[in-house]
Design a protein around this motif. Structure first.
Motif, short mmCIF file in Angstrom:
data_model
loop_
_atom_site.label_atom_id
_atom_site.label_comp_id
_atom_site.label_asym_id
_atom_site.label_seq_id
_atom_site.Cartn_x
_atom_site.Cartn_y
_atom_site.Cartn_z
N ILE A 53 84.60 -9.30 -101.81
CA ILE A 53 85.87 -9.17 -102.53
C ILE A 53 86.96 -9.77 -101.66
O ILE A 53 86.70 -10.19 -100.53
N LEU A 54 88.20 -9.80 -102.17
CA LEU A 54 89.20 -10.61 -101.48
C LEU A 54 89.64 -10.06 -100.13
O LEU A 54 90.30 -10.77 -99.38
N THR A 55 89.24 -8.85 -99.80
CA THR A 55 89.60 -8.31 -98.48
C THR A 55 88.53 -8.66 -97.43
O THR A 55 88.71 -8.34 -96.26
N TYR A 76 84.60 -12.34 -105.54
CA TYR A 76 85.00 -11.51 -106.69
C TYR A 76 86.52 -11.61 -106.83
O TYR A 76 87.26 -10.66 -106.60
N ALA A 77 87.01 -12.79 -107.16
CA ALA A 77 88.45 -13.06 -107.30
C ALA A 77 88.58 -14.51 -107.73
O ALA A 77 87.68 -15.32 -107.49
N VAL A 78 89.72 -14.83 -108.32
CA VAL A 78 89.95 -16.25 -108.61
C VAL A 78 90.46 -16.96 -107.35
O VAL A 78 90.11 -18.10 -107.08
N GLY A 79 91.29 -16.25 -106.55
CA GLY A 79 91.77 -16.83 -105.30
C GLY A 79 90.66 -16.76 -104.26
O GLY A 79 89.85 -15.84 -104.28
N PHE A 80 90.61 -17.76 -103.38
CA PHE A 80 89.54 -17.71 -102.37
C PHE A 80 90.07 -18.05 -100.98
O PHE A 80 89.39 -18.66 -100.16
N VAL A 101 88.74 -15.49 -116.73
CA VAL A 101 88.64 -14.15 -117.32
C VAL A 101 89.83 -13.26 -116.95
O VAL A 101 90.09 -12.28 -117.65
N LEU A 102 90.52 -13.58 -115.85
CA LEU A 102 91.63 -12.70 -115.46
C LEU A 102 93.00 -13.31 -115.76
O LEU A 102 94.03 -12.72 -115.45
N THR A 103 93.00 -14.48 -116.39
CA THR A 103 94.27 -15.20 -116.62
C THR A 103 95.26 -14.36 -117.42
O THR A 103 96.39 -14.12 -116.99
N ALA A 239 100.72 -13.63 -107.02
CA ALA A 239 99.79 -14.65 -106.52
C ALA A 239 99.17 -14.18 -105.19
O ALA A 239 98.14 -13.49 -105.20
N ARG A 240 99.79 -14.54 -104.09
CA ARG A 240 99.35 -14.06 -102.79
C ARG A 240 100.57 -13.70 -101.97
O ARG A 240 101.57 -14.43 -101.96
N GLY A 241 100.48 -12.58 -101.22
CA GLY A 241 101.63 -12.05 -100.49
C GLY A 241 102.31 -13.04 -99.56
O GLY A 241 103.54 -13.17 -99.56
N PRO A 286 100.11 -1.94 -106.00
CA PRO A 286 99.04 -2.31 -105.06
C PRO A 286 98.01 -3.33 -105.59
O PRO A 286 96.88 -2.98 -105.88
N HIS A 287 98.40 -4.58 -105.68
CA HIS A 287 97.50 -5.69 -106.05
C HIS A 287 96.64 -5.36 -107.28
O HIS A 287 95.41 -5.25 -107.19
N LEU A 288 97.33 -5.20 -108.41
CA LEU A 288 96.65 -4.77 -109.64
C LEU A 288 96.55 -5.87 -110.69
O LEU A 288 96.23 -5.61 -111.84
N GLY A 289 96.84 -7.12 -110.29
CA GLY A 289 96.92 -8.22 -111.27
C GLY A 289 95.77 -8.25 -112.26
O GLY A 289 95.98 -8.37 -113.47
N SER A 290 94.54 -8.12 -111.78
CA SER A 290 93.39 -8.23 -112.69
C SER A 290 92.81 -6.85 -113.02
O SER A 290 91.70 -6.76 -113.56
N ALA A 291 93.56 -5.80 -112.70
CA ALA A 291 92.98 -4.45 -112.75
C ALA A 291 92.98 -3.83 -114.14
O ALA A 291 93.71 -2.87 -114.40
N THR A 295 88.56 -6.65 -117.64
CA THR A 295 88.60 -7.85 -116.79
C THR A 295 87.79 -7.68 -115.52
O THR A 295 87.08 -8.58 -115.09
N ARG A 296 87.89 -6.50 -114.89
CA ARG A 296 87.11 -6.31 -113.66
C ARG A 296 85.61 -6.38 -113.95
O ARG A 296 84.83 -6.85 -113.13
N ALA A 297 85.19 -5.93 -115.14
CA ALA A 297 83.76 -6.03 -115.48
C ALA A 297 83.40 -7.50 -115.68
O ALA A 297 82.37 -7.98 -115.19
N ARG A 298 84.26 -8.24 -116.37
CA ARG A 298 83.95 -9.66 -116.61
C ARG A 298 83.91 -10.44 -115.29
O ARG A 298 83.09 -11.33 -115.12
N MET A 299 84.81 -10.11 -114.38
CA MET A 299 84.80 -10.80 -113.08
C MET A 299 83.47 -10.58 -112.36
O MET A 299 82.89 -11.48 -111.77
N ALA A 300 83.00 -9.33 -112.42
CA ALA A 300 81.74 -9.01 -111.74
C ALA A 300 80.57 -9.74 -112.40
O ALA A 300 79.68 -10.26 -111.73
C1 DGY Z 1 92.31 -12.71 -107.65
O1 DGY Z 1 91.35 -12.72 -108.43
O2 DGY Z 1 92.52 -13.64 -106.87
C2 DGY Z 1 93.24 -11.54 -107.72
O3 DGY Z 1 94.15 -11.55 -106.71
C3 DGY Z 1 92.49 -10.24 -107.79
O4 DGY Z 1 91.83 -10.20 -108.97
#
Ligand code: DGY
Length: 335
Positions: A53-55, A76-80, A101-103, A239-241, A286-291, A295-300
């Motif tokens: 995941i992104l952390t 498990y994120a769009v950002g990498f 899926v999270l757009t 986006a990103r902090g 707290p970083h809930l954009g895709s929460a 969506t979280r199921a589709r990402m997985a």
């Molecule tokens: C991402 O996917 O990059 C978001 O920051 C978390 O879903």
């Protein structure tokens, strides 16, 4: 074990992986916290696929700890930005993400922050819950209008475009800035105008950030940018902090250089700059954009599908470094 999943995920995706590879071949870090580095380095040994995941920082050390059979890192994120893509490419490891899926989910959240910051929803809720509301008052917690204002989108990718599309319903003028303009038909469909960054800062009432984090975008919003914005402007970041200089933003919010901010992401998550936490005119989540559950199921599921494709010898659908899978890259790293 062929697959290591760094954090518990929605069951549907784990079921897809265990169906494909068998339960004994899929391991999940059992604790509900960021996996400590030493545990990560030990757990990845010998695996063919990693699902971070992104952390989770995925760098050369992790890839080498896994070994030369590692074929894919399915983020498990769009950002990498947590991943060293050149290091993966040099080792013939595919890197995938979870776009599309999270757009809409993230665009909804950007709008929620925009509205909350403009209309002082966080402050209002704190005020009410603290029992401070004594009567309706003409000057109580006055915000700024959203309707018919100018929205500036910084980074007009999929999420930026989804945010811009919603602006139509608010009768807004849409400006955007990116490294290049959209094709004319896409621009016309959105009713958006490409402008330079200076114009975006000067003319926007709301600025919503949707660029990836790169060396060029780190602190793209700092003291000079806040000086250039309207005193009534609202800044939103989903986006990103590190795209925003938090100390400078706190200063700008405290001194009324801009009206408010809505932040879903932070420079050093989960820490939040103490000055920012002290700003009443900052909405902080707290970083809930895709929460959302969907969506979280589709990402997985997408991350799982990428792993299955790669371990079957196919190019995974969301590969961000297809060059890693060229015969040459694979030969170089497998010898
Ligand atoms: C991402 O996917 O990059 C978001 O920051 C978390 O879903």
């Amino acid at each position: 074990m062929r697959v290591f999943v760094c954090r518990r995920l929605p069951e549907s995706a784990l079921a897809v992986l265990t169906d494909a590879f068998g339960e004994r071949e899929v391991a999940v870090y059992p604790e509900d916290r960021v996996i400590p580095r030493e545990d990560l380095l030990a757990a990845v040994r010998g695996v063919e696929a990693l699902l971070p995941i992104l952390t989770d920082r995925m760098d050369a050390e992790v890839m080498d700890a896994a070994g030369p059979q590692l074929k894919i890192i399915a983020n498990y994120a769009v950002g990498f930005d947590n991943l060293d893509v050149p290091a993966a490419t040099a080792r013939g490891i595919a890197v995938t993400n979870t776009p599309d899926v999270l757009t809409e989910t993230t665009a909804d959240l950007a709008w929620a922050l925009m509205m909350a910051a403009a209309r002082r929803i966080g402050e209002g809720e704190r005020y009410l819950r603290a029992g401070r509301w004594k009567s309706w008052a003409p000057m109580l917690l006055l915000g700024v209008d959203v309707y018919r204002k100018t929205l500036g989108v910084f980074g007009m990718g999929r999420i930026g475009q989804a945010v811009a599309r919603r602006a139509g319903a608010f009768g807004m003028r849409v400006l955007y800035h990116d490294t290049a303009p959209l094709p004319p038909d896409a621009e016309a469909a959105l009713g958006a105008t490409f402008v330079d960054k200076t114009t975006l800062l000067r003319e926007s009432d709301f600025i919503s950030i949707h660029c990836p984090l790169t060396p060029e975008t780190r602190h793209a919003f700092a003291a000079p940018e806040f000086h250039a914005m309207k005193a009534t402007a609202v800044l939103v970041n989903t986006a990103r902090g590190p795209v925003v200089d938090e100390a400078a933003l706190a200063d700008a919010l405290r001194h009324g250089e801009i009206f408010a901010a809505g932040l879903d992401v932070f420079e050093r998550e989960p820490a939040v700059h103490p000055d920012l936490a002290g700003c009443e005119n900052a909405v902080l989540i707290p970083h809930l954009g895709s929460a959302t559950a969907e969506t979280r199921a589709r990402m997985a599921e997408i991350a799982a599908a990428n792993i299955i494709a790669r371990l079957r010898g196919e190019i995974p659908p969301n590969c961000v470094n297809p060059e890693a899978l060229s015969a040459q890259a694979c030969r170089t790293t497998r010898k």
